[in-house]
Scaffold this active site. Structure first.
Site, PDB file in Angstrom:
ATOM      1  N   ASP A   1      -2.167   5.697  -5.313  1.00 42.42           N
ATOM      2  CA  ASP A   1      -3.363   5.900  -4.936  1.00 42.42           C
ATOM      3  C   ASP A   1      -4.426   7.103  -5.911  1.00 42.42           C
ATOM      4  O   ASP A   1      -4.018   7.830  -6.300  1.00 42.42           O
ATOM      5  CB  ASP A   1      -3.206   6.973  -4.039  1.00 42.42           C
ATOM      6  CG  ASP A   1      -2.429   5.937  -2.223  1.00 42.42           C
ATOM      7  OD1 ASP A   1      -2.961   5.364  -2.084  1.00 42.42           O
ATOM      8  OD2 ASP A   1      -1.559   6.251  -1.838  1.00 42.42           O
TER       9      ASP A   1
ATOM     10  N   ASP B   1      -1.020   0.225   4.681  1.00 47.56           N
ATOM     11  CA  ASP B   1      -1.300   0.940   4.247  1.00 47.56           C
ATOM     12  C   ASP B   1      -1.341   2.077   5.170  1.00 47.56           C
ATOM     13  O   ASP B   1      -2.638   2.645   5.445  1.00 47.56           O
ATOM     14  CB  ASP B   1      -1.656   1.185   2.962  1.00 47.56           C
ATOM     15  CG  ASP B   1      -1.655   2.502   2.024  1.00 47.56           C
ATOM     16  OD1 ASP B   1      -1.144   3.495   2.389  1.00 47.56           O
ATOM     17  OD2 ASP B   1      -2.633   2.637   0.898  1.00 47.56           O
TER      18      ASP B   1
ATOM     19  N   HIS C   1      -4.817   1.457  -6.075  1.00 47.08           N
ATOM     20  CA  HIS C   1      -5.421   1.524  -4.275  1.00 47.08           C
ATOM     21  C   HIS C   1      -7.020   2.484  -4.763  1.00 47.08           C
ATOM     22  O   HIS C   1      -6.325   4.136  -4.574  1.00 47.08           O
ATOM     23  CB  HIS C   1      -4.603   2.099  -3.630  1.00 47.08           C
ATOM     24  CG  HIS C   1      -5.596   1.620  -2.145  1.00 47.08           C
ATOM     25  ND1 HIS C   1      -4.886   2.505  -0.319  1.00 47.08           N
ATOM     26  CD2 HIS C   1      -6.694   1.999  -1.755  1.00 47.08           C
ATOM     27  CE1 HIS C   1      -5.831   2.963  -0.018  1.00 47.08           C
ATOM     28  NE2 HIS C   1      -6.966   2.181  -0.595  1.00 47.08           N
TER      29      HIS C   1
ATOM     30  N   MET D   1      -6.432  -1.231   6.010  1.00 46.41           N
ATOM     31  CA  MET D   1      -5.811   0.820   6.206  1.00 46.41           C
ATOM     32  C   MET D   1      -5.486   0.617   7.907  1.00 46.41           C
ATOM     33  O   MET D   1      -5.824   0.769   8.521  1.00 46.41           O
ATOM     34  CB  MET D   1      -7.222   1.115   5.402  1.00 46.41           C
ATOM     35  CG  MET D   1      -7.447   1.508   4.455  1.00 46.41           C
ATOM     36  SD  MET D   1      -5.797   2.101   3.329  1.00 46.41           S
ATOM     37  CE  MET D   1      -5.611   3.182   3.615  1.00 46.41           C
TER      38      MET D   1
ATOM     39  N   MET E   1      -7.990   8.787  -5.808  1.00 49.50           N
ATOM     40  CA  MET E   1      -8.500   9.494  -4.732  1.00 49.50           C
ATOM     41  C   MET E   1      -9.733  10.101  -5.486  1.00 49.50           C
ATOM     42  O   MET E   1      -9.311  11.359  -6.672  1.00 49.50           O
ATOM     43  CB  MET E   1      -7.956  10.727  -4.057  1.00 49.50           C
ATOM     44  CG  MET E   1      -6.934   9.328  -2.799  1.00 49.50           C
ATOM     45  SD  MET E   1      -6.099  10.554  -2.237  1.00 49.50           S
ATOM     46  CE  MET E   1      -5.032   9.256  -1.189  1.00 49.50           C
TER      47      MET E   1
ATOM     48  N   MET F   1      -9.634   4.523  -4.133  1.00 47.09           N
ATOM     49  CA  MET F   1      -9.782   5.289  -3.173  1.00 47.09           C
ATOM     50  C   MET F   1     -11.168   6.369  -3.732  1.00 47.09           C
ATOM     51  O   MET F   1     -11.661   7.081  -3.932  1.00 47.09           O
ATOM     52  CB  MET F   1      -9.345   6.070  -1.866  1.00 47.09           C
ATOM     53  CG  MET F   1      -8.310   5.486  -1.035  1.00 47.09           C
ATOM     54  SD  MET F   1      -7.031   6.052   0.136  1.00 47.09           S
ATOM     55  CE  MET F   1      -6.075   5.441  -1.768  1.00 47.09           C
TER      56      MET F   1
HETATM   57  C1  DX5 Z   1      -3.516   7.399   1.452  1.00 48.51           C
HETATM   58  C2  DX5 Z   1      -2.695   6.299   1.317  1.00 48.51           C
HETATM   59  C3  DX5 Z   1      -1.816   5.903   1.605  1.00 48.51           C
HETATM   60  C4  DX5 Z   1      -1.246   7.259   1.431  1.00 48.51           C
HETATM   61  C5  DX5 Z   1       0.127   6.371   2.329  1.00 48.51           C
HETATM   62  O1  DX5 Z   1      -5.272   7.290   2.166  1.00 48.51           O
HETATM   63  O2  DX5 Z   1      -3.812   5.538   0.657  1.00 48.51           O
HETATM   64  O3  DX5 Z   1      -0.977   4.883   0.540  1.00 48.51           O
HETATM   65  O4  DX5 Z   1       0.259   7.538   0.203  1.00 48.51           O
HETATM   66  O5  DX5 Z   1       0.870   7.497   3.039  1.00 48.51           O
HETATM   67  P1  DX5 Z   1       2.114   7.622   4.360  1.00 48.51           P
HETATM   68  O6  DX5 Z   1       2.991   6.457   4.074  1.00 48.51           O
HETATM   69  O7  DX5 Z   1       2.667   9.085   4.253  1.00 48.51           O
HETATM   70  O8  DX5 Z   1       1.252   7.263   5.150  1.00 48.51           O
HETATM   71 ZN    ZN Z   2      -2.925   3.735  -0.465  1.00 51.74          ZN
END
Ligand code: DX5
Ligand code: ZN
Length: 220
Positions: free
Chosen positions: A33, A173, A64, A135, A35, A66
């Site tokens: 992830d 996810d 991923h 999501m 971010m 973001m």
């Molecule tokens: C949230 C992320 C997820 C996160 C999921 O923004 O994209 O990938 O790591 O974590 P859990 O499984 O704890 O919801």
């Molecule tokens: Zn994610």
């Protein structure tokens, strides 16, 4: 079906120790992830860390993104070793161009939809993606609760994919746990991301085994 542990919830002080049980349990893909503090409120890690980890593991790297304006960063993440680059529909002004760029870089292209983004958003993009990410929490943080309305969206996404000719992976996810994963698989998910439920477990190996037992049961 594949279980993708989300690195975000791993122990960053000791990543090797966090990732060892994944190798032992024959995990094939890792969810990473990224971010930027703009598209989502949180900041996680970038291509530098991914490149370092890549050298030591042969998981499929599912990145991923973001981030606002993902086009700026695609080359760096491709170079860092991503296998799948997933971008958010909401993050790019010219999302079709972004997806084409990912293919140009030789990577699988994923498209992520926030919980409030209509499924119809993919209608003119479906030929240009390899993976659709639904999501099931608002992106930004691990450990949030699964939004129940997303189950129906997963079912509809599955139908949409099946009605087309192209093989597109359906990934879900956010908020997935051993307690709710069955309903998510039943709705049609194939790539199952789980962060806090795996890395927060007292015994990570046992938790992964539990998921794999459920997968086996659902497969038969
Ligand atoms: C949230 C992320 C997820 C996160 C999921 O923004 O994209 O990938 O790591 O974590 P859990 O499984 O704890 O919801
Ligand atoms: Zn994610």
């Amino acid at each position: 079906m594949k279980l993708l542990p989300s690195l975000l919830s791993a122990d960053f002080y000791n990543l090797e120790k966090s990732l060892l049980p994944l190798q032992k349990e024959n995990i094939q893909a890792l969810h990473l992830d990224v971010m930027d503090g703009n598209f989502v409120p949180n900041i996680s890690f970038g291509s530098g860390l991914i490149e370092k980890i890549r050298k030591h593991y042969d998981f499929e790297f599912d990145v991923h993104l973001m981030v606002e304006n993902p086009d700026k960063h695609l080359d760096a993440f491709a170079k860092a070793g991503a296998d799948i680059l997933t971008v958010h529909y909401e993050s790019s002004k010219h999302i079709h161009k972004t997806l084409q760029r990912i293919h140009f870089l030789g990577k699988k292209a994923g498209l992520a939809l926030n919980p409030a983004t209509p499924l119809e958003s993919v209608d003119y993009l479906i030929e240009d993606i390899d993976l659709l990410l639904i999501m099931s929490v608002n992106p930004g943080f691990g450990g949030q609760k699964f939004i129940p309305q997303c189950l129906r969206k997963i079912e509809l996404a599955k139908e949409k994919i099946q009605s087309g000719k192209k093989k597109i992976l359906l990934e879900v996810d956010g908020g997935i746990k051993v307690d709710n994963v069955e309903s998510i698989i039943a709705a049609g998910a194939e790539y199952i991301v789980s962060g806090s439920d795996i890395f927060g477990a007292e015994d990570i190996n046992q938790r992964i085994q539990k998921y794999h037992r459920i997968f086996k049961k659902m497969d038969s």
